[in-house]
Structure formats: structure tokens, C-alpha cells
Design a protein around this motif. Structure first.
Motif: not given
Length: 273
Positions: A73-74, A79
Motif C-alpha cells: 500500500k505504501h 493513499n
DNA sequence: GTCCAGGCATGCA
DNA sequence: TGCATGCATGGA
């Protein structure tokens, strides 16, 4: 983004601005390989990943939910609001047309050590050769994490190599840089964790202090491995691009110069010279 | 054979 | 501070 788990994989829906080919094969990361089925395989942070996009536009990642949360995800910076950033960057007409042509390039959050070593290898070199050298480096000195896939070797491991061991990988004159980088990292003279927590100018000064690291390699490491999206690496391709900006970079790049840079880099390699 | 690639260290002015 | 030069390697 909506994440659901399937057996042996997870599915991501509603991901904006992610083109796998453009992002994984645009010269920022050197370990991703396209598979016969159209998916991409690679490794980062000691984990293997296979990822593909299906006809519905969803992304299928062969990984666990835990590793997705912890690493990927990172890594893919999911995000971050790329739609918003791109619309701002498109106030510049050249970037606007390049984003239209190559929409979906993201800046990956790579491991600082891997990014720094990779971009020391990259200097005065071409992407095809860089990939070959790094693959050999990982296959020879990394740990097997999945059949045929190896982790990026850590500083401890690489410090045990001699300069000629590095040269045997095809690194050429960069071998002595890599040897000293590994040694100084193990000794603590170089502390990438500390550098990661520094403000930009201080981090850049620390990187420039490293033997074999000049302004270009420092900026690439800062952008691709230390999350400084305002860094704007200038290599031979970007020098050609800068001819289009005689008055300097436009205001709309502010804070995201590195993202604009990656679109322009891709455009230059496809259209200039 | 020459030129080039996600450049840098070094020496010299 | 700025500029010239040498540097490994392999593909075009």
C-alpha cells in the motif's frame, strides 16, 4: 480504494492513476519483470509480488492482506491523491499532453538502501544494463524469498564483497563506490534511517557526502527512496527537456516536481533525439 | 570502428 | 566556482 481478499490474493477496486507498465518500467525501479500472462512480478522490502490488472480495471495482487498493509500500500503510494496532483501539474501545457499520453505513472516508495545502491549503479549507464546488473546482484547475494526471486542484498551482505566482486557483476568503475557505500553503512558512518528523517536540504547534503553520489544520484535517491516528491533529478534526458523551460520550472509543479519530472522523462525518452 | 547511457571524482584555473 | 578529462561496459 476498496480492498477485498480472495484465496491467495487480494483485489483492489477504484484505484486512480496507476498504469502498471508505465509505473513499474519507467526507470525508477529496476526489478519488475513483465510475465507472459501480462502480469508483473517483482520484489521489494524482502517480499515478492505478482500484480495484474483485469479487464474490469481492478488490480489483483498475489500477496496477503498483511503484506499489502505493511508493504505494498505504501510502496504504490495508494493513499496519495494523484488525480488532484495531476490536474494541478496539467496547468503546464507540455506536462498536460504527456499526462494525457502516459496517464498512470506513480512515484513508488522504494526502500532507501535499494534506491541508493540502484542509482549509484545507474550513473553513466542505460536502463537495460542497470536492470541486468541489479538482477545479478540480487540473484547472487540476496536471499531467496520465492522460487527464483531474491531479496535485495543488505549492506551487511554487500560489505563482505570485494571491489572486484562488484566489478564481476558488470558495475565497472562504480564497484569502488558500492564497496565503500556498503562498508560505511555497516560502520554507521552512513545512516540512511537518520537521513530519512532529515529535512530535504540536510538529507541532500548527507547524501552528497557519500563517495560516488553526486547531485543526480542524490536527487533520484531522495525522490524514489526518501519520499521527497519535490526533487527533480536531471540526467541527459532531462537536460534536453529543460530546453523547453528556459525560465525555470513552472509554479504549478510546486511540491511535486519529481512527479512532473517522471512524466517528462518518459516523454523525452520516447520523443527526443 | 564510434557513440551513448537516469554521472561522478579529480585536477586545474 | 567552473570546466575538462578519465572512467567500465555493452548495445546501437
Amino acid at each position: 480504494m476498496i480492498m477485498t481478499e480472495d484465496k491467495n490474493s487480494i483485489i483492489l477496486k477504484d484505484i486512480k492513476c496507476l498504469n502498471l507498465a508505465l509505473t513499474l518500467d519507467c526507470g525508477q525501479a529496476f526489478r519488475w519483470e513483465k510475465q507472459k500472462d501480462g502480469s508483473w512480478s517483482g520484489a521489494a522490502y524482502g517480499k515478492f509480488l505478482n500484480i495484474r490488472q483485469n479487464d474490469a480495471g481492478d488490480f489483483i495482487l498475489k500477496t496477503t492482506a498483511a503484506d499489502f498493509e505493511k508493504v505494498w500500500k505504501h510502496y504504490f503510494d495508494l493513499n496519495r491523491d494523484y488525480e488532484n496532483i495531476c490536474s494541478k501539474l496539467k496547468e503546464d501545457s507540455l506536462v498536460s499532453s504527456t499526462i494525457d499520453a502516459y496517464y498512470g505513472i506513480r512515484i513508488l516508495n522504494q526502500d532507501p538502501w535499494e534506491a541508493l545502491v540502484s542509482f549509484v549503479i545507474s550513473q553513466q549507464n542505460n536502463i537495460k544494463r542497470i536492470k541486468g546488473i541489479i538482477k545479478k546482484l540480487c540473484c547472487t547475494y540476496g536471499k531467496e524469498i520465492c522460487d527464483g526471486w531474491y531479496s535485495f542484498p543488505d549492506a551487511e551482505t554487500l560489505s563482505r564483497l570485494s571491489v572486484s566482486d562488484f566489478e564481476a557483476l558488470g558495475t565497472g568503475y562504480r564497484g569502488k563506490y558500492l564497496k565503500k557505500l556498503a562498508d560505511d553503512t555497516v560502520s554507521g558512518k552512513i545512516n540512511l534511517y537518520e537521513i530519512k528523517n532529515m529535512p530535504l536540504e540536510q538529507a541532500r547534503t548527507a547524501l552528497l557526502d557519500i563517495y560516488g553520489v553526486g547531485i543526480k544520484v542524490a536527487n533520484c535517491a531522495l525522490l524514489f527512496g526518501f519520499r521527497f516528491t519535490e526533487c527533480f533529478p536531471v540526467d541527459v534526458w532531462m537536460k534536453r527537456v529543460l530546453d523547453f523551460y528556459p525560465d525555470g520550472l513552472p509554479e504549478c509543479f510546486k511540491g511535486y516536481e519529481g512527479i512532473a519530472q517522471q512524466y517528462l522523462f518518459h516523454w523525452a525518452r520516447n520523443n527526443l533525439k
